[in-house]
Design a protein around this motif. Structure first.
Motif, mmCIF file in Angstrom:
data_model
loop_
_atom_site.group_PDB
_atom_site.id
_atom_site.type_symbol
_atom_site.label_atom_id
_atom_site.label_comp_id
_atom_site.label_asym_id
_atom_site.label_seq_id
_atom_site.Cartn_x
_atom_site.Cartn_y
_atom_site.Cartn_z
ATOM 1 N N CYS A 167 0.845 -1.206 0.000
ATOM 2 C CA CYS A 167 0.000 0.000 0.000
ATOM 3 C C CYS A 167 0.876 1.251 0.000
ATOM 4 O O CYS A 167 0.826 2.044 -0.916
ATOM 5 C CB CYS A 167 -0.945 -0.014 1.197
ATOM 6 S SG CYS A 167 -1.923 1.497 1.380
ATOM 7 N N GLY A 168 1.650 1.443 1.045
ATOM 8 C CA GLY A 168 2.573 2.575 1.119
ATOM 9 C C GLY A 168 1.940 3.934 1.330
ATOM 10 O O GLY A 168 2.640 4.940 1.327
ATOM 11 N N ALA A 169 0.624 4.002 1.523
ATOM 12 C CA ALA A 169 -0.040 5.304 1.677
ATOM 13 C C ALA A 169 0.519 6.099 2.845
ATOM 14 O O ALA A 169 0.686 7.317 2.756
ATOM 15 C CB ALA A 169 -1.546 5.117 1.840
ATOM 16 N N CYS A 170 0.848 5.425 3.944
ATOM 17 C CA CYS A 170 1.364 6.129 5.118
ATOM 18 C C CYS A 170 2.802 6.607 4.908
ATOM 19 O O CYS A 170 3.333 7.365 5.714
ATOM 20 C CB CYS A 170 1.247 5.258 6.362
ATOM 21 S SG CYS A 170 2.157 3.708 6.271
ATOM 22 N N CYS A 171 3.424 6.185 3.820
ATOM 23 C CA CYS A 171 4.781 6.626 3.485
ATOM 24 C C CYS A 171 4.764 7.697 2.393
ATOM 25 O O CYS A 171 5.818 8.126 1.929
ATOM 26 C CB CYS A 171 5.607 5.437 3.003
ATOM 27 S SG CYS A 171 5.726 4.102 4.191
ATOM 28 N N ILE A 172 3.571 8.092 1.985
ATOM 29 C CA ILE A 172 3.413 9.107 0.944
ATOM 30 C C ILE A 172 2.585 10.287 1.444
ATOM 31 O O ILE A 172 3.019 11.437 1.376
ATOM 32 C CB ILE A 172 2.752 8.499 -0.313
ATOM 33 C CG1 ILE A 172 3.623 7.396 -0.902
ATOM 34 C CG2 ILE A 172 2.476 9.582 -1.361
ATOM 35 C CD1 ILE A 172 2.947 6.556 -1.973
ATOM 36 N N ALA A 173 1.397 10.025 1.941
ATOM 37 C CA ALA A 173 0.440 11.088 2.251
ATOM 38 C C ALA A 173 0.859 12.035 3.374
ATOM 39 O O ALA A 173 0.732 13.245 3.227
ATOM 40 C CB ALA A 173 -0.932 10.490 2.544
ATOM 41 N N PRO A 174 1.346 11.535 4.522
ATOM 42 C CA PRO A 174 1.638 12.476 5.615
ATOM 43 C C PRO A 174 3.004 13.133 5.485
ATOM 44 O O PRO A 174 3.914 12.595 4.833
ATOM 45 C CB PRO A 174 1.594 11.583 6.851
ATOM 46 C CG PRO A 174 2.046 10.255 6.369
ATOM 47 C CD PRO A 174 1.494 10.147 4.958
ATOM 48 N N ARG A 221 -7.680 9.505 2.656
ATOM 49 C CA ARG A 221 -8.003 9.733 4.056
ATOM 50 C C ARG A 221 -6.818 10.243 4.855
ATOM 51 O O ARG A 221 -6.966 11.133 5.696
ATOM 52 C CB ARG A 221 -8.561 8.453 4.684
ATOM 53 C CG ARG A 221 -9.923 8.100 4.114
ATOM 54 C CD ARG A 221 -10.419 6.791 4.666
ATOM 55 N NE ARG A 221 -11.709 6.455 4.085
ATOM 56 C CZ ARG A 221 -12.405 5.394 4.453
ATOM 57 N NH1 ARG A 221 -11.961 4.571 5.386
ATOM 58 N NH2 ARG A 221 -13.566 5.138 3.885
ATOM 59 N N ILE A 222 -5.641 9.712 4.615
ATOM 60 C CA ILE A 222 -4.461 10.175 5.329
ATOM 61 C C ILE A 222 -4.120 11.597 4.893
ATOM 62 O O ILE A 222 -3.754 12.442 5.712
ATOM 63 C CB ILE A 222 -3.274 9.213 5.149
ATOM 64 C CG1 ILE A 222 -3.606 7.853 5.779
ATOM 65 C CG2 ILE A 222 -2.009 9.788 5.769
ATOM 66 C CD1 ILE A 222 -2.615 6.746 5.454
ATOM 67 N N ALA A 223 -4.269 11.896 3.606
ATOM 68 C CA ALA A 223 -4.027 13.261 3.126
ATOM 69 C C ALA A 223 -5.011 14.238 3.749
ATOM 70 O O ALA A 223 -4.630 15.360 4.148
ATOM 71 C CB ALA A 223 -4.128 13.313 1.601
ATOM 72 N N ALA A 224 -6.281 13.852 3.863
ATOM 73 C CA ALA A 224 -7.286 14.734 4.485
ATOM 74 C C ALA A 224 -6.961 14.961 5.952
ATOM 75 O O ALA A 224 -7.086 16.079 6.470
ATOM 76 C CB ALA A 224 -8.673 14.118 4.339
ATOM 77 N N LEU A 225 -6.506 13.933 6.647
ATOM 78 C CA LEU A 225 -6.109 14.079 8.051
ATOM 79 C C LEU A 225 -4.918 15.017 8.166
ATOM 80 O O LEU A 225 -4.853 15.859 9.063
ATOM 81 C CB LEU A 225 -5.789 12.708 8.631
ATOM 82 C CG LEU A 225 -5.432 12.652 10.100
ATOM 83 C CD1 LEU A 225 -6.584 13.145 10.965
ATOM 84 C CD2 LEU A 225 -5.053 11.231 10.498
ATOM 85 N N GLU A 226 -3.980 14.890 7.255
ATOM 86 C CA GLU A 226 -2.802 15.771 7.243
ATOM 87 C C GLU A 226 -3.220 17.227 7.100
ATOM 88 O O GLU A 226 -2.724 18.100 7.811
ATOM 89 C CB GLU A 226 -1.877 15.355 6.091
ATOM 90 C CG GLU A 226 -0.668 16.226 5.897
ATOM 91 C CD GLU A 226 0.392 16.048 6.963
ATOM 92 O OE1 GLU A 226 1.167 17.011 7.160
ATOM 93 O OE2 GLU A 226 0.452 14.996 7.607
#
Length: 88
Positions: free
Chosen positions: A13-20, A80-85
């Motif tokens: 997935c890697g989303a947490c290594c990109i979005a925040p 979702r992680i980008a929106a939280l950021e």
């Protein structure tokens, strides 16, 4: 892509290594990284090269899979992680 197994990240997935954004130093990124930028330690399969190693930033080690945040697939996790950021 199917949802992650209970309690675990989706492989690749890697989303947490990109979005925040990450403000602490990362090997290859001494000033951390801005939100939306791919971490230098994320490999071509979207897996962390530092997973389980002492060089891994503490913020990354504390991040854990959360179904509500990560959703049912990688695109939801990125959104979702980008929106939280943005909200924080």
């Amino acid at each position: 892509m199917s949802a992650a197994p209970d309690g675990g990240c989706r492989p690749g997935c890697g989303a947490c290594c990109i979005a925040p954004s990450i403000s602490s130093p990362i090997p290859g990124m001494p000033d951390g990284k801005p939100a939306g930028e791919r971490c230098a330690q994320l490999d071509d399969d979207n897996l962390c090269r530092l997973f389980g190693r002492p060089e891994r930033p503490a913020v990354c080690a504390r991040f854990d899979y959360d179904r509500e945040l990560c959703g049912d697939h990688r695109d939801q996790a990125l959104e979702r992680i980008a929106a939280l950021e943005v909200a924080t």
